[in-house]
Design an enzyme around this catalytic site. Structure first.
Site, PDB file in Angstrom:
ATOM      1  N   CYS A  16     -21.820 -19.661  46.845  1.00 28.10           N
ATOM      2  CA  CYS A  16     -21.573 -18.306  46.323  1.00 28.10           C
ATOM      3  C   CYS A  16     -22.653 -17.353  46.821  1.00 28.10           C
ATOM      4  O   CYS A  16     -23.841 -17.605  46.639  1.00 28.10           O
ATOM      5  CB  CYS A  16     -21.569 -18.330  44.793  1.00 28.10           C
ATOM      6  SG  CYS A  16     -21.447 -16.680  44.076  1.00 28.10           S
TER       7      CYS A  16
HETATM    8  N1  MHO Z   1     -16.581 -17.765  40.582  1.00 32.80           N
HETATM    9  C1  MHO Z   1     -17.991 -18.000  40.507  1.00 32.80           C
HETATM   10  C2  MHO Z   1     -18.713 -17.700  41.786  1.00 32.80           C
HETATM   11  C3  MHO Z   1     -18.557 -16.315  42.309  1.00 32.80           C
HETATM   12  S1  MHO Z   1     -19.122 -16.243  43.882  1.00 32.80           S
HETATM   13  C4  MHO Z   1     -18.931 -14.644  44.399  1.00 32.80           C
HETATM   14  C5  MHO Z   1     -18.571 -17.176  39.406  1.00 32.80           C
HETATM   15  O1  MHO Z   1     -17.903 -16.276  38.917  1.00 32.80           O
HETATM   16  O2  MHO Z   1     -19.708 -17.419  39.015  1.00 32.80           O
HETATM   17  O3  MHO Z   1     -18.121 -17.008  44.652  1.00 32.80           O
END
Ligand code: MHO
Length: 195
Positions: A16
């Site tokens: 992420c």
């Molecule tokens: N879905 C995860 C990671 C976001 S990242 C921009 C969260 O909301 O923490 O992929």
């Protein structure tokens, strides 16, 4: 001091992209950061329609202050090179943007106990970098109106904040990183303050 005008870009996939945006923003010599999508073939990906792309962070760094090899040391602290995630969105990728970066990667791996063939980390040339949506840029600042509002009052729009050296340092700071040398003198009201 002023942000250097001569910078080089480096692009990494490390899961992420919110985290590495802040991690690299803290590093002395990393002047600007932005997040986006790369490594796939789908034209014009977005967060919702990512196709085969991966979340990546892109840095503009001052090679006089921090080397690509220094950045690689951080990359290898931030992921496990012997393991790769199957999910393309979060794969670990080191993008190579020049022969110089290729040489620095080889030299770096020579100091490690594995070769480029043994690492699961993808190592490949950067084809196209697609900017992520504004709400993903400097994500740690998004709920810090005490920071973003003064930028707005100083005339910064979303693009200006994304590309701001000061915002990169502040994003790292609010994420809890130790920021040693911020560039807080880029322009406008901040420009008269030199460190
Ligand atoms: N879905 C995860 C990671 C976001 S990242 C921009 C969260 O909301 O923490 O992929």
């Amino acid at each position: 001091g002023r942000a250097p005008t001569e910078t080089t870009t480096a692009t990494f996939g490390l899961g992420c992209f919110w985290g590495p945006d802040a991690t690299f923003g803290a590093i002395e010599g990393v002047v600007r950061t932005r997040v986006g999508y790369a490594g796939g073939t789908k034209p014009d990906p977005s967060y919702r329609v990512l196709g085969d792309h991966t979340e990546v962070v892109q840095l503009d760094y001052d090679p006089e202050t921090v080397s690509f090899r220094d950045l690689l040391a951080v990359v290898f602290e931030e992921h496990s090179p012997r393991h790769q995630t199957g999910k393309r969105q979060y794969q670990n990728i080191i993008f190579i943007e020049s022969e110089q970066q290729r040489e620095e990667l080889t030299a770096f791996l020579d100091t490690k106990e594995y070769t480029a063939d043994e690492v699961e980390t993808r190592i490949e040339p950067l084809e196209t970098f697609y900017l992520a949506e504004s709400y993903h840029q400097k994500f740690n600042l998004s709920d810090k109106s005490w920071i973003t509002e003064p930028f707005g009052e100083a005339g910064y729009d979303e693009t200006d904040i994304r590309e701001s050296p000061a915002a990169a340092k502040l994003n790292a700071h609010v994420a809890g990183h130790d920021v040693t040398v911020p560039f807080l003198s880029e322009r406008g009201p901040l420009a008269s303050e030199s460190r």
